[in-house]
Design a protein around this motif. Sequence first.
Motif, PDB file in Angstrom:
ATOM      1  N   GLY A 130     -96.264 -27.310   6.814  1.00  0.00           N
ATOM      2  CA  GLY A 130     -97.491 -26.549   6.666  1.00  0.00           C
ATOM      3  C   GLY A 130     -98.670 -27.430   7.048  1.00  0.00           C
ATOM      4  O   GLY A 130     -98.764 -28.574   6.613  1.00  0.00           O
ATOM      5  N   GLY A 131     -99.562 -26.911   7.906  1.00  0.00           N
ATOM      6  CA  GLY A 131    -100.740 -27.677   8.291  1.00  0.00           C
ATOM      7  C   GLY A 131    -100.393 -28.993   8.943  1.00  0.00           C
ATOM      8  O   GLY A 131     -99.489 -29.093   9.778  1.00  0.00           O
ATOM      9  N   ALA A 156     -99.324 -22.335   9.783  1.00  0.00           N
ATOM     10  CA  ALA A 156    -100.697 -22.763  10.014  1.00  0.00           C
ATOM     11  C   ALA A 156    -101.628 -21.581   9.752  1.00  0.00           C
ATOM     12  O   ALA A 156    -101.182 -20.432   9.671  1.00  0.00           O
ATOM     13  N   ARG A 157    -102.922 -21.893   9.635  1.00  0.00           N
ATOM     14  CA  ARG A 157    -103.873 -20.794   9.430  1.00  0.00           C
ATOM     15  C   ARG A 157    -103.896 -19.884  10.646  1.00  0.00           C
ATOM     16  O   ARG A 157    -103.851 -18.664  10.533  1.00  0.00           O
ATOM     17  N   TYR A 205     -85.800 -30.395   5.382  1.00  0.00           N
ATOM     18  CA  TYR A 205     -86.885 -31.361   5.237  1.00  0.00           C
ATOM     19  C   TYR A 205     -88.195 -30.582   5.278  1.00  0.00           C
ATOM     20  O   TYR A 205     -88.381 -29.720   6.147  1.00  0.00           O
ATOM     21  N   PHE A 206     -89.110 -30.888   4.338  1.00  0.00           N
ATOM     22  CA  PHE A 206     -90.379 -30.168   4.372  1.00  0.00           C
ATOM     23  C   PHE A 206     -91.529 -31.046   3.926  1.00  0.00           C
ATOM     24  O   PHE A 206     -91.367 -31.998   3.166  1.00  0.00           O
ATOM     25  N   CYS A 207     -92.718 -30.705   4.444  1.00  0.00           N
ATOM     26  CA  CYS A 207     -93.921 -31.473   4.145  1.00  0.00           C
ATOM     27  C   CYS A 207     -95.126 -30.582   4.398  1.00  0.00           C
ATOM     28  O   CYS A 207     -95.127 -29.770   5.334  1.00  0.00           O
ATOM     29  N   PHE A 223     -97.765 -25.264  -0.661  1.00  0.00           N
ATOM     30  CA  PHE A 223     -96.729 -24.937   0.319  1.00  0.00           C
ATOM     31  C   PHE A 223     -95.401 -25.560  -0.091  1.00  0.00           C
ATOM     32  O   PHE A 223     -94.342 -24.905  -0.079  1.00  0.00           O
ATOM     33  N   MET A 224     -95.446 -26.833  -0.467  1.00  0.00           N
ATOM     34  CA  MET A 224     -94.208 -27.532  -0.839  1.00  0.00           C
ATOM     35  C   MET A 224     -93.597 -26.945  -2.098  1.00  0.00           C
ATOM     36  O   MET A 224     -92.378 -26.816  -2.208  1.00  0.00           O
TER      37      MET A 224
END
Length: 404
Positions: free
Chosen positions: A275-276, A304-305, A368-370, A375-376
């Motif tokens: 995210g972002g 994303a926005r 995997y996420f960041c 968001f996380m």
Amino acid sequence: MLSPNTIQIIKSTVPVLEVHGTAITKKFYERLFTEHPELLNVFNHANQKQGKQQTALANAVYAAAQHIDRLEAILPVVKQIAHKHRSLGVKPEHYPIVGKNLLLAIKDVLGEAATDEIIGAWGEAYGVIADAFIGVEADMYQQSEQQPGGWSDFRAFRVARKVKESEVITSFYLAPEDGGALAGFKPGQYISIKLNIPGEANTHIRQYSLSDAPGKPYYRISVKREDAVDGRPEGKVSVYLHEQLKEGEAVWLSAPAGDFTLDTTGKDPLVLLSGGVGLTPMISMLNTQLANHPGRPVYFIHAARNGDVHAMREHVNELARKHGELSVHWIYQDPTAADREAGAFHKEGYIDLPWLSDIVRTKDAEFYFCGPTPFMRAVNGMLKEWGVSESNIHFEFFGPAANL
């Protein structure tokens, strides 16, 4: 080894730390910077003002108290924090300073409830915990310096290129000023950048994920400009990097650090969610996986926005055209008219479990996420609800670790 009596006393303070932990760490930092203002050259001032650092330290102290009889249980957390300490230049001589001010903060907040026996037990426990950190960090400093192209503390780099990736994200290509070899890194790791900003009394250090694959003659970081919003002040470092740092100018970097790293040899499908600006370590992972270990199914999912702030979209789309194993999906919260006309996104709104499970189709994958903490938290909740194994869930916080 701690005595059974000391362990019992520390355990008895766990409920107190749950209630008063953040008050204690807030008082601790006030005392620390009053007594040792030179440490303002190490700590992130923005995280202090927003209370993130105080909360992270309170959580760490609470965890240490909970597990004081089996500290091996928190060794992964110790290593995670030690990576950050090594990249910031924290040294053994800092630990007695921290210990003294932490014990005084406990006494300040708890008053008479903090008896001599309790303070003594915490002093003994702190010594054991500090020794664990010092030992782990000593190994990390040694490994950092002795690896090919490695170094200790900070090394001068120059800005070889500065590339605008979106309305809010700019990439900086950083090459060693001495022309020497460059230490390798694992995709997902970060560096610390140290800056002397004109008009600022203290040095500023920030940690940024490396956003390209290892093996290049440069390190690349991709930085989001943090403007003032909703009462939050602008990011001094990110604004300086965007507005004032020019190609050819020098900065100081630590060697790469961090334990949020990709296992490129895995066979299960790889799912990279961001995210972002959280896409920066994911781009490093994606570039590395496709270049060195092609053939593994990869899902790259980014929120994303809208397209105006979406960095590196065309780069990833181009990779998808070249690599049939790569499946790419964009989610825009507030797409522009141009986004809609171009069909630039695949889902409007937010990631949800029905959509994610329909895309990936198997929970037997490496996730995997960041990204931003909300968001996380949402992604972590989805994966748990889906029944994804804990060992297959990997994530990274930007800044002090929060609680998902």
